[in-house]
Design an enzyme around this catalytic site. Structure first.
Site, PDB file in Angstrom:
ATOM      1  CG  ASP A  17      -0.895   4.852 -49.996  1.00 40.49           C
ATOM      2  OD1 ASP A  17      -0.222   3.950 -49.433  1.00 40.49           O
ATOM      3  OD2 ASP A  17      -1.466   5.627 -49.522  1.00 40.49           O
ATOM      4  CG  ASN A  65       7.631   3.917 -46.927  1.00 37.33           C
ATOM      5  OD1 ASN A  65       7.721   3.950 -48.136  1.00 37.33           O
ATOM      6  ND2 ASN A  65       6.526   4.219 -46.211  1.00 37.33           N
TER       7      ASN A  65
END
Ligand code: IPE
Ligand code: IPE
Ligand code: MG
Length: 247
Positions: A17, A65
């Site tokens: 991330d 996502n």
């Protein structure tokens, strides 16, 4: 200060991330962060093996996502395809087995094609495995597993009353994988974001503020050292785990 006997966790899973923030901090478009993130994927794949890890799972694209702007999703899929095409020779040369978890059948056809080729050509390399979590979400995985399990019960291949974790877990995407020992998340976020919820039931977690594009082998080594300082009790007491020392 003496370090404990280094014993690498067999299976490390990483929630990669911070690509977007890495780029934004530099006044660059988010996709630049993803491009740099791919470089970190490359270096981390080999860093983990050097440190004694046998299986590395990388959370590369979550089911959630898809909610990102179309342009970013398209760029991520393009990068993924390019990465896989470039890495195939390296995987074969360096004996890295590739596999995936997630609903890969929903990925663009080009990505699916190169995945199939790479998985097929590297399937014999059992010493070290790179697992890409692609279009992965734990909840979807459980739904898929429950559906397959129910179908197996309905057809008589499984008996409902024999249901146990050992049986049910065979229907997860990870059926033939060991559970992660260590889960790392970069970028300072301290959440799981639908990643390996069941498999990480007894994993150790390390959260680091380092953004994924900046993550290095020494960050990985530090996370492993942290892991090695922990005592994994699996429900038992500390004394139970040290019978040899007590004798
Ligand atoms: C991780 O970086 C890559 C993916 C989730 C595909 P992010 O893109 O989530 O980066 P941040 O969290 O916005 O900084
Ligand atoms: C988790 O990162 C998914 C991947 C690393 C592929 P996100 O950046 O998508 O997670 P949230 O939305 O911040 O929880
Ligand atoms: Mg993020």
């Amino acid at each position: 200060m003496s370090a404990p006997a280094a014993q690498a966790p067999a299976h490390v899973a990483i929630i990669m991330d911070g690509n977007g923030r890495w780029a934004t901090q530099r006044g660059l478009p988010r996709i630049e962060g993803h491009r740099r993130g791919v470089e970190t994927v490359r270096t981390t794949t080999f860093a983990a093996r050097d440190l004694g890890v046998r299986m590395l799972t990388l959370y590369a694209f979550s089911i959630e996502n898809w909610k990102r702007p179309e342009e970013e999703v398209g760029a991520l899929m393009g990068l993924l395809e390019l990465y896989l095409k470039k890495e195939l020779d390296t995987f074969v040369r360096d004996r890295v087995r590739l596999r995936t978890i997630g609903r890969t059948e929903e990925l663009p056809a080009g990505v699916q094609r190169v995945l199939r080729t790479t998985i097929e050509e590297t399937k014999g390399f059992t010493d070290y495995t790179l697992v890409l979590a692609l279009n992965y979400g734990s909840r979807t995985e459980v739904v898929d597993a429950a559906r397959a399990y129910a179908a197996a019960v309905a057809s008589g291949r499984e008996k409902l009353n024999d249901g146990s974790w050992a049986t049910f877990s065979r229907y997860l995407y990870t059926s033939d994988m060991p559970e992660p020992d260590l889960v790392i998340r970069t970028s300072g976020e301290t959440r799981i974001s639908n990643f390996l919820l069941l498999q990480a039931a007894y994993a150790e977690f390390v959260f680091t503020p380092v953004l994924w594009p900046d993550f290095t082998k020494s960050d990985l080594a530090a996370a492993i050292a942290d892991f090695n300082r922990r005592e994994r009790r699996f429900g038992r007491t500390s004394a139970q785990l040290k019978p040899a020392a007590a004798k």
